[in-house]
Enzyme design. Sequence first.
Site, short mmCIF file in Angstrom:
data_model
loop_
_atom_site.label_atom_id
_atom_site.label_comp_id
_atom_site.label_asym_id
_atom_site.label_seq_id
_atom_site.Cartn_x
_atom_site.Cartn_y
_atom_site.Cartn_z
N ASP A 1 91.33 2.84 77.37
CA ASP A 1 91.19 3.24 75.98
C ASP A 1 91.59 2.04 75.10
O ASP A 1 92.01 1.00 75.60
CB ASP A 1 92.05 4.49 75.69
CG ASP A 1 91.56 5.26 74.48
OD1 ASP A 1 91.77 6.47 74.40
OD2 ASP A 1 90.93 4.62 73.60
N GLU B 1 93.01 12.11 66.14
CA GLU B 1 94.06 11.67 67.06
C GLU B 1 95.46 12.04 66.56
O GLU B 1 95.65 13.11 65.99
CB GLU B 1 93.91 10.17 67.32
CG GLU B 1 92.53 9.81 67.91
CD GLU B 1 92.45 8.40 68.41
OE1 GLU B 1 91.51 7.68 68.05
OE2 GLU B 1 93.31 8.00 69.21
C1 GLC Z 1 90.37 5.85 70.47
C2 GLC Z 1 90.27 7.13 71.26
C3 GLC Z 1 89.11 7.18 72.19
C4 GLC Z 1 87.95 6.36 71.64
C5 GLC Z 1 88.39 4.91 71.59
C6 GLC Z 1 87.32 4.01 70.97
O1 GLC Z 1 91.71 5.46 70.34
O2 GLC Z 1 91.43 7.51 72.00
O3 GLC Z 1 88.75 8.57 72.34
O4 GLC Z 1 86.82 6.49 72.47
O5 GLC Z 1 89.60 4.74 70.87
O6 GLC Z 1 87.10 4.34 69.64
#
Ligand code: GLC
Length: 603
Positions: free
Chosen positions: A299, A492
């Site tokens: 991530d 988030e």
């Molecule tokens: C974010 C998220 C993830 C996402 C990634 C790219 O922090 O946790 O779900 O795909 O970054 O944007």
Amino acid sequence: MGIGVGVLALCAGAVGVAPAGADSGRPAYRDARLPTEARVGDLLSRMTLDEKLGQMTQAERGALAPQQEDLAKYGIGSVLSGGGSAPATNTPAAWADMYDSFQRTALGTRLGIPMIYGADAVHGHNNVKGATVFPHHIGLGAARDARLTERIGRTTAEEMAGTGVDWNFAPCLCVARNDRWGRTYESYGETPQLPTVLGAAEIEGLQHRLGDPGVLATAKHYVGDGGTEGGDDQGDTRISEKELRATHLPPFRKAVREGVGSVMVSFSSWNGQKLHGHKYLISDVLKKELRFKGFVVSDWAGIDQLDGEEGFTGEEVRTAVNAGIDMVMVPNDYKKFLTLLREEVDAGRIPMSRVDDANRRILAQKFRLGLFERPFTDRSRTDDVGSGEHRALARQAVRASQTLLKNDDGVLPLKRKSKIFVAGKNADDIGNQSGGWTITWQGQSGDITPGTTILEGMRERAKDVTYDRNGEGIDKSYDVAVAVVGEKPYAEFEGDRPGAMGLDDEDLAALKRLKSSGVPVAVVLVSGRPLDIADQLPGWDALLASWLPGTEGNGVSDVLFGAYRPTGKLPVSWMRDAAQQPVNVGDGKRPLFPYGYGLTYRR
Ligand code: GLC
């Protein structure tokens, strides 16, 4: 970092040159008639170490933009748009131009390996202004319609293809166990069943006819992201392995069987160990036991969290890659990442077998996507972004997700000839009804993208509709009042609610004003999760959970006016009060409304 890939072009002879493809002159990896495994093997045998390390690197578009040639210089294999990271002019054509520009740079490298571009199209191609924005997963969980979900996946892929973006960081297969979690709305539901069935359907839709227009899907976030203590985003999931396997693993098992091309690792921990460094769960369970053949991506700067300190170190790079992460979403300091990665490999702390395994997995998906044959945007699809046909599907999904929880004296459906008063901050706000991950990462209130608000939908159906956000002007002359209330957008951890989970003061004041008029009140709750409304509920004549419908708010009015009966069933238990969290089916607690609950109209 070793010498840039561009310089290595001068000593091409220094690396093994594999036999030409079936037709002489062309290297085998360029022969689309050969099996993927043969193409991967041929290409891998031609690659230098730096070229292999470049394929394991994903950089954010913003970090690359000032010096786009770095994409070629360092042989970077993937670019991403983080939430809301769009070209200066946010139009489908501008996205396609941006994608094609990055791709042209990537194809200019020695071996011409195409880059793969990832973005979060989690409820439609939601970063793109004018795209069709579908209900968030929690609404689709209420709809419980796998065929509909598959069609949404396919339509999302079509809109992505029109902009070039060929990798979707979706679906989230999280099983949301505590509604305090800011990502509850990204979950299909609180039990493994809905994320398993609907997640597989979305993957099937997204990856249908890969490359034309299918895109690579991502099963995320592996594993247990929805089970953290207190619903703390990126927190610690403290459960037995038996519980982890029973509750959080099934959606990934099914996704792997469905052929998902990538898996994204969760920021969260399991019993105190960060998933980004969890070799047992990534390599032994996902890759060996579940036989996942795609590639694992970190991530956003996920490896930086391993030592609890800011930034990332060689040790964190080593731990993550050796745990089984094949591609690192750096996303900004890609030079430092490549330098550290090369040092770890040179020192023998990351074995070449791990580097080659990561490259085989990544390259296989690039071949599977047809990127070597069709590296550029399919411009014939660019005008499809936000098309009437796509919006009609979204409207259908909105209707199917509406969940009727109370309806005393048949207040609903509304009558078209009634004198209707509408109030509430979410009645006439595309941004609020779409929620997070819409145009920007967090989403925002206001007229952020083309669509139809819930109020506009109501005015399409009834002549006498008055709106005042605060409910001012309500009186007994009205037949019915509709309060469209709930949450403002978030994403988030910004959406975590460790404290109260009720309506905000603005909504409570508007509701009080409506109630004091003596006119029957129907409440439409636009939110990413159940809210703590038990105290107010007795004063409401009807309650419709609308979840986060997206751009097609007329789907809500279709149900409000009875053109379609509500069929939604709760995908999550509805708390009696916030103190009840977590509350889930089978836990012995008595929620206000149970998992699976939902009413419809009598006639
Ligand atoms: C974010 C998220 C993830 C996402 C990634 C790219 O922090 O946790 O779900 O795909 O970054 O944007």
